[in-house]
Design a protein around this motif. Structure first.
Motif, PDB file in Angstrom:
ATOM      1  N   ALA A   1      -5.324  -0.115  -0.774  1.00 37.31           N
ATOM      2  CA  ALA A   1      -5.641   0.318  -2.137  1.00 37.31           C
ATOM      3  C   ALA A   1      -6.091   1.768  -2.154  1.00 37.31           C
ATOM      4  CB  ALA A   1      -6.724  -0.579  -2.737  1.00 37.31           C
ATOM      5  N   ARG A   2      -6.897   2.161  -1.173  1.00 33.49           N
ATOM      6  CA  ARG A   2      -7.349   3.556  -1.113  1.00 33.49           C
ATOM      7  C   ARG A   2      -6.174   4.487  -0.853  1.00 33.49           C
ATOM      8  NH1 ARG A   2     -12.082   1.114   1.124  1.00 33.49           N
ATOM      9  NH2 ARG A   2     -11.236   1.129   3.240  1.00 33.49           N
ATOM     10  N   GLU A   3      -5.247   4.064   0.016  1.00 33.86           N
ATOM     11  CA  GLU A   3      -4.080   4.892   0.301  1.00 33.86           C
ATOM     12  C   GLU A   3      -3.170   5.019  -0.918  1.00 33.86           C
ATOM     13  OE1 GLU A   3      -2.156   3.040   3.564  1.00 33.86           O
ATOM     14  OE2 GLU A   3      -3.759   3.467   5.004  1.00 33.86           O
ATOM     15  N   ALA A   4      -3.011   3.924  -1.647  1.00 30.01           N
ATOM     16  CA  ALA A   4      -2.112   3.937  -2.803  1.00 30.01           C
ATOM     17  C   ALA A   4      -2.667   4.773  -3.942  1.00 30.01           C
ATOM     18  CB  ALA A   4      -1.865   2.500  -3.271  1.00 30.01           C
ATOM     19  N   GLY A   5      -3.981   4.777  -4.109  1.00 32.37           N
ATOM     20  CA  GLY A   5      -4.593   5.552  -5.175  1.00 32.37           C
ATOM     21  C   GLY A   5      -4.911   4.703  -6.387  1.00 32.37           C
ATOM     22  N   PRO A   6      -5.753   5.224  -7.293  1.00 35.33           N
ATOM     23  CA  PRO A   6      -6.207   4.456  -8.464  1.00 35.33           C
ATOM     24  C   PRO A   6      -5.035   3.998  -9.339  1.00 35.33           C
ATOM     25  CG  PRO A   6      -7.493   6.471  -8.195  1.00 35.33           C
ATOM     26  CD  PRO A   6      -6.342   6.575  -7.240  1.00 35.33           C
ATOM     27  N   GLY A   7      -5.097   2.733  -9.754  1.00 39.79           N
ATOM     28  CA  GLY A   7      -4.113   2.214 -10.695  1.00 39.79           C
ATOM     29  C   GLY A   7      -2.787   1.801 -10.089  1.00 39.79           C
ATOM     30  N   ARG A   8      -2.569   2.108  -8.811  1.00 42.76           N
ATOM     31  CA  ARG A   8      -1.289   1.738  -8.187  1.00 42.76           C
ATOM     32  C   ARG A   8      -1.487   0.483  -7.340  1.00 42.76           C
ATOM     33  NH1 ARG A   8       2.701   6.119  -6.178  1.00 42.76           N
ATOM     34  NH2 ARG A   8       3.012   5.989  -8.437  1.00 42.76           N
ATOM     35  N   HIS A   9      -0.541  -0.418  -7.488  1.00 42.88           N
ATOM     36  CA  HIS A   9      -0.624  -1.687  -6.780  1.00 42.88           C
ATOM     37  C   HIS A   9       0.662  -1.936  -6.008  1.00 42.88           C
ATOM     38  CE1 HIS A   9      -4.380  -3.145  -8.641  1.00 42.88           C
ATOM     39  NE2 HIS A   9      -4.011  -2.313  -9.612  1.00 42.88           N
ATOM     40  N   ILE A  10       0.510  -2.566  -4.843  1.00 42.83           N
ATOM     41  CA  ILE A  10       1.655  -2.939  -4.018  1.00 42.83           C
ATOM     42  C   ILE A  10       1.659  -4.459  -3.889  1.00 42.83           C
ATOM     43  CG2 ILE A  10       2.702  -2.818  -1.723  1.00 42.83           C
ATOM     44  CD1 ILE A  10       1.444  -0.007  -1.503  1.00 42.83           C
ATOM     45  N   VAL A  11       2.798  -5.056  -4.214  1.00 45.08           N
ATOM     46  CA  VAL A  11       2.962  -6.491  -4.036  1.00 45.08           C
ATOM     47  C   VAL A  11       4.193  -6.743  -3.168  1.00 45.08           C
ATOM     48  CG1 VAL A  11       1.848  -7.050  -6.227  1.00 45.08           C
ATOM     49  CG2 VAL A  11       4.340  -6.819  -6.142  1.00 45.08           C
TER      50      VAL A  11
END
Length: 478
Positions: free
Chosen positions: A367-377
């Motif tokens: 989550a920290r790597e992806a950044g605020p508001g971005r989600h990986i599923v």
């Protein structure tokens, strides 16, 4: 090995976790080892993939902490500081239009606390009461010699089988429990034999009261760190690692050193294209899928255990509504499930995915790597006996299917423009040991077998199986 005895020469075919672990064990014991991997990439089903500016695990993403087998290896490789734990959010099961939190502290969906609030919610009070009486049933009810489904149905009831055990088995093993033996689940047969009840066995096999899906750990930089660490370690120990070198067959034969510059004398030859000698060794460890192992020893892959394809599709999504992790760390999907919102719509299409992992909810580092508001599923497609529904489709079609499935599973209607990136990977999975349709395969003397089809699914079983295979090869070399 005696101080003056010659070093045993052992060829390991396969450069996944199993092959590299076996090679390390052999090298530590003083053997002369070569690893032969047909791909340019090591790691087998551990693989990283680029997605929306970050790198994710597109294959195995974690390891079971029970027993400490993988943790010990990680410590030996100097990676203990890289171990990370998932968020304690629990996981869910999607059954029909119902979304149900998976009860904690169970094994393969077998509830360890059948009257807990979560189990009652999943099974209803009648189903929970049926499961709760299981410890009182005589041992003669059900048999571990039959399928996993038969034993669960007899002892816990049909609701526990269909609502909990079947979705979990399909998600973990890509196989219906009707086709799986009790021995498929690492430790379950032994725990059941010891305790005499599935409820007690489930309690014994879980790490305390961890949230469902939480008795695992990962590595900060992804599980490819394990592969990098293993490769660096075996190379330091003098192991030759041949990438992009496909073994075509192995042959028992003694040759003179002058016959090949590749290896010298040995009892076994590993042959490549045009029968080129890749290695000559005293023993061979085959850390490859069963169909490949059969082919290498002179059989045919088709005669062995069937392999099933699984496709993993990962989406990067920009939608702050997912910040609340509506399905915890992810969900497993029962057959014919339609998911959230289906009751409000007529003729809702079924969810095709068998499982979803909310990567950025499960792993805070991601989550920290992806950044605020971005989600990986990550969504998984393909169940035993049928090809993934996504195979043969282009990325645009797969994106639409995955977005629909993610919306139904997560209970959030995801717009097309919120999906900012996609990556996909197809894997071939063999039947786990203990499968009802498994066919016996005995390796020739001097050949040792390793891999998930031998030891069981999961890194803990694979690592221990690789150590066992290495010990057997060494013992046979003396």
């Amino acid at each position: 090995m005696e101080p003056d005895s010659p070093r045993p020469r052992i060829a390991v075919v396969g450069g996944g976790v199993s092959g590299l672990t076996a090679a390390r064990e052999l090298a530590v014991a003083g053997a002369d080892v070569v690893v032969i991997e047909g791909s340019e990439r090591l790691g087998g089903r551990i693989r990283g993939a680029a997605l929306a500016g970050t790198t994710i695990d597109i294959g195995a993403e974690s390891f079971a902490t029970r027993g400490g087998t993988v943790a010990e290896l990680i410590d030996q490789l100097g990676l203990s500081d890289e171990v990370v734990r998932p968020a304690p959010l629990g996981s869910w099961v999607i059954d029909g239009a119902r979304s149900i939190p998976l009860p904690a502290a169970g094994t393969l969906g077998i509830p360890a606390q059948p009257l807990s609030r979560a189990t009652v919610r999943a099974l209803g009070m009648p189903g929970a009461l049926r499961a709760a009486v299981e410890p009182l049933l005589p041992r003669s009810v059900g048999s571990e010699a039959g399928s996993l489904a038969e034993l669960v149905r007899a002892r816990l009831g049909s609701r526990a089988l269909h609502r909990l055990v079947r979705p979990v088995a399909l998600g973990v093993y890509s196989a219906d429990p009707e086709r799986l033996g009790v021995a498929t689940v690492p430790g379950l047969a032994a725990a059941y034999a010891k305790r005499g009840t599935l409820i007690a066995a489930a309690r014994d096999l879980r790490d305390g009261q961890a949230a469902a899906g939480g008795a695992v750990a990962g590595l900060r930089g992804g599980m490819t760190q394990l592969i990098d660490g293993l490769e660096a370690d075996v190379r330091r120990r003098g192991v030759a690692v041949l990438r992009g070198t496909k073994a075509r067959r192995i042959e028992a034969r003694r040759i003179e050193a002058r016959e090949t510059a590749a290896a010298g004398a040995g009892t076994w030859l590993v042959l490549g294209d045009d029968d080129a000698v890749l290695a000559a060794a005293d023993r061979v460890v085959l850390a490859v899928p069963e169909n490949v192992a059969r082919r290498l020893v002179g059989g045919t892959g088709a005669a062995g255990q069937a392999t099933d394809r699984i496709e993993v599709v990962a989406l990067a999504i920009d939608d702050p509504r997912l910040d609340r992790a509506p399905r915890g760390t992810g969900a497993l999907v029962a057959r014919d499930a339609v998911g959230a919102g289906a009751r409000r719509e007529s003729g809702a299409a079924p969810i095709l995915a068998k499982a979803l992992t909310h990567v950025t909810a499960k792993w805070p580092e991601r989550a920290r790597e992806a950044g605020p508001g971005r989600h990986i599923v990550r969504l998984s497609y393909g169940r035993a006996g049928s090809a993934p529904e996504t195979v043969g489709l282009d990325d645009a079609e797969v994106r639409g299917i995955a977005r629909y499935d993610a919306s139904r599973i997560l209970g959030v209607d995801l717009r097309a423009d919120t999906v900012v990136d996609l990556v996909r990977c197809t894997w071939r999975m063999g039947r786990p040991p203990g499968s009802r349709d498994a066919r016996p395969f005995t390796a020739p003397a001097g050949v040792t077998l390793a891999g998930d089809w031998v030891s069981g699914t999961g890194l803990a079983a694979i690592v221990q199986g690789a150590r066992t295979a290495a010990a057997a090869a060494l013992a046979a070399s003396h």
